[in-house]
Scaffold this active site. Structure first.
Site, mmCIF file in Angstrom:
data_model
loop_
_atom_site.group_PDB
_atom_site.id
_atom_site.type_symbol
_atom_site.label_atom_id
_atom_site.label_comp_id
_atom_site.label_asym_id
_atom_site.label_seq_id
_atom_site.Cartn_x
_atom_site.Cartn_y
_atom_site.Cartn_z
ATOM 1 N N GLY A 12 0.814 -1.209 0.000
ATOM 2 C CA GLY A 12 0.000 0.000 0.000
ATOM 3 C C GLY A 12 0.849 1.262 0.000
ATOM 4 O O GLY A 12 2.079 1.219 0.180
ATOM 5 N N GLN A 13 0.198 2.397 -0.183
ATOM 6 C CA GLN A 13 0.923 3.655 -0.309
ATOM 7 C C GLN A 13 1.706 4.003 0.955
ATOM 8 O O GLN A 13 2.891 4.359 0.891
ATOM 9 C CB GLN A 13 -0.060 4.784 -0.639
ATOM 10 C CG GLN A 13 -0.744 4.632 -1.981
ATOM 11 C CD GLN A 13 -1.568 5.846 -2.335
ATOM 12 O OE1 GLN A 13 -1.047 6.844 -2.828
ATOM 13 N NE2 GLN A 13 -2.866 5.786 -2.063
ATOM 14 N N ASP A 38 -1.914 -14.065 6.244
ATOM 15 C CA ASP A 38 -3.351 -13.953 6.023
ATOM 16 C C ASP A 38 -3.946 -13.174 7.193
ATOM 17 O O ASP A 38 -4.006 -13.673 8.316
ATOM 18 C CB ASP A 38 -3.974 -15.354 5.934
ATOM 19 C CG ASP A 38 -5.485 -15.300 5.715
ATOM 20 O OD1 ASP A 38 -6.033 -14.187 5.550
ATOM 21 O OD2 ASP A 38 -6.116 -16.375 5.728
ATOM 22 N N LEU A 39 -4.369 -11.941 6.927
ATOM 23 C CA LEU A 39 -4.874 -11.091 8.006
ATOM 24 C C LEU A 39 -6.204 -11.583 8.571
ATOM 25 O O LEU A 39 -6.658 -11.097 9.599
ATOM 26 C CB LEU A 39 -5.004 -9.645 7.522
ATOM 27 C CG LEU A 39 -3.680 -8.906 7.352
ATOM 28 C CD1 LEU A 39 -3.916 -7.533 6.754
ATOM 29 C CD2 LEU A 39 -2.948 -8.788 8.675
ATOM 30 N N ALA A 62 -5.273 -2.338 4.746
ATOM 31 C CA ALA A 62 -6.708 -2.053 4.800
ATOM 32 C C ALA A 62 -7.381 -2.501 3.517
ATOM 33 O O ALA A 62 -6.730 -2.686 2.482
ATOM 34 C CB ALA A 62 -6.960 -0.551 4.998
ATOM 35 N N TYR A 63 -8.682 -2.681 3.597
ATOM 36 C CA TYR A 63 -9.520 -2.876 2.403
ATOM 37 C C TYR A 63 -9.939 -1.479 1.973
ATOM 38 O O TYR A 63 -10.683 -0.793 2.683
ATOM 39 C CB TYR A 63 -10.740 -3.731 2.754
ATOM 40 C CG TYR A 63 -11.623 -4.041 1.557
ATOM 41 C CD1 TYR A 63 -11.619 -5.306 0.976
ATOM 42 C CD2 TYR A 63 -12.456 -3.071 1.014
ATOM 43 C CE1 TYR A 63 -12.424 -5.585 -0.125
ATOM 44 C CE2 TYR A 63 -13.267 -3.341 -0.088
ATOM 45 C CZ TYR A 63 -13.241 -4.600 -0.640
ATOM 46 O OH TYR A 63 -14.033 -4.872 -1.731
ATOM 47 N N TYR A 127 -17.530 0.861 3.140
ATOM 48 C CA TYR A 127 -16.124 1.133 3.438
ATOM 49 C C TYR A 127 -15.996 1.976 4.704
ATOM 50 O O TYR A 127 -15.269 1.616 5.639
ATOM 51 C CB TYR A 127 -15.459 1.839 2.261
ATOM 52 C CG TYR A 127 -14.096 2.414 2.598
ATOM 53 C CD1 TYR A 127 -13.017 1.573 2.852
ATOM 54 C CD2 TYR A 127 -13.907 3.790 2.685
ATOM 55 C CE1 TYR A 127 -11.775 2.101 3.178
ATOM 56 C CE2 TYR A 127 -12.670 4.325 3.004
ATOM 57 C CZ TYR A 127 -11.614 3.474 3.256
ATOM 58 O OH TYR A 127 -10.384 4.000 3.590
ATOM 59 N N TRP A 152 -7.800 11.594 1.282
ATOM 60 C CA TRP A 152 -7.335 11.910 -0.064
ATOM 61 C C TRP A 152 -5.838 11.616 -0.231
ATOM 62 O O TRP A 152 -5.054 12.456 -0.665
ATOM 63 C CB TRP A 152 -7.633 13.381 -0.403
ATOM 64 C CG TRP A 152 -9.084 13.709 -0.508
ATOM 65 C CD1 TRP A 152 -10.127 13.059 0.101
ATOM 66 C CD2 TRP A 152 -9.675 14.793 -1.247
ATOM 67 N NE1 TRP A 152 -11.322 13.669 -0.212
ATOM 68 C CE2 TRP A 152 -11.078 14.731 -1.031
ATOM 69 C CE3 TRP A 152 -9.158 15.800 -2.038
ATOM 70 C CZ2 TRP A 152 -11.958 15.641 -1.604
ATOM 71 C CZ3 TRP A 152 -10.036 16.713 -2.606
ATOM 72 C CH2 TRP A 152 -11.417 16.626 -2.397
#
Length: 292
Positions: A12-13, A38-39, A62-63, A127, A152
């Site tokens: 992820g970022q 596997d979370l 995160a999802y 979400y 953002w």
């Protein structure tokens, strides 16, 4: 050898920015991505924390598929509520600082001012609801836990609005961009640096546990952000397009976005001696790293 910081998330970022900070600062970090863990396996989370024996834990996993979450509810809650709860329990048992990222989507966006931490939440989609449930689960565990709500987020990594605009501008002369949603763009690097500062602060000052807002400084619409991206890109010989401001109603999506995503970061700035960088400055710096 100092104990590392354990980071959940790898691709992820924010996780990638944490990895960069580990490389440039020499700070010891251990990363657990989906390819190694596997979370959904809470026993595995507990086992990893026990095995690594970290100095602190940061959850950058995160999802984040906002629209897909409307139909993948179980997956969203598994990653955004249940996994952070397991991490928080593993940390609380050992007295470890735990930093968890959340989102502006926990609010409905109806206020006409920036949101503070004590404002009523009211997510409008799965979400946001799953992220709020994660906040609540972490808070229920207690311990040295800090929740950082951000908004953002962009970077040179992964999929994000800035990279999407540049990609689309390579093929189009004009792009319709939403101009009636207001927020505060945030560079993922700032999130990573703030997470490290928070983890360190929690270790020395347990009373700092709680919920905080963290974002770049200055307001923008998506159309403003797109225009800034194209101005910088054009000045450096990169792709650019005209921005045609449109309404949210002109760009329907499965999940409703908050009309106001502005986060008031005064609490975090005071508690952690932190100042968010103006988003235009951060954007220019980020795009320099994109070689634009």
């Amino acid at each position: 050898m100092p104990a590392p910081i354990l980071v959940f998330g790898r691709n992820g970022q924010v996780a990638q920015e944490l990895a960069r900070l580990a490389d440039t600062s020499g700070r010891a970090m251990s990363f657990a991505g989906r390819e190694t863990l596997d979370l959904a396996d809470h026993g595995a989370i507990e086992g990893l924390v026990a095995a690594v024996a970290p100095a602190a834990v940061i959850n950058a996993a995160a999802y984040t598929a906002v629209d897909r979450a409307e139909t993948e509810t179980e997956a969203a809650y598994a990653l955004n509520r249940d996994a952070p709860a397991a991490m928080a329990r593993a940390c609380a048992t050992r007295g470890l600082p735990f930093v968890h990222f959340s989102t502006d989507y926990v609010f409905d966006g109806a206020l006409e001012r920036p949101y503070v931490e004590t404002d009523a939440t009211g997510p409008t989609g799965v979400y946001g609801a799953s992220k709020l449930a994660g906040e609540q689960a972490v808070g229920a565990v207690g311990g040295l836990a800090a929740v950082l709500r951000t908004s953002w987020v962009y970077s040179r990594h992964g999929a994000n609005f800035v990279k999407t605009m540049l990609r689309l501008a390579a093929d189009r002369e004009e792009l319709g961009v939403v101009a009636d949603q207001l927020g505060r763009p945030t560079w993922a690097r700032d999130c990573a640096e703030a997470a490290l500062r928070t983890a360190d602060a929690l270790a020395g000052t347990p009373t700092l546990a709680g919920v905080y807002h963290l974002s770049g400084a200055g307001d923008a619409t998506w159309a403003d952000l797109a225009s800034a991206v194209f101005d910088i890109s054009a000045s450096r010989g990169g792709p650019s397009a005209r921005v045609r401001p449109i309404a949210t109603a002109d760009y329907p999506t499965p999940a409703q976005r908050p009309a106001n995503s502005r986060l008031d970061c005064g609490k975090f700035e005071s508690a952690l001696d932190w100042r968010g960088r103006p988003w235009r400055d951060s954007l220019a710096a980020c795009m320099t790293e994109m070689e634009l």
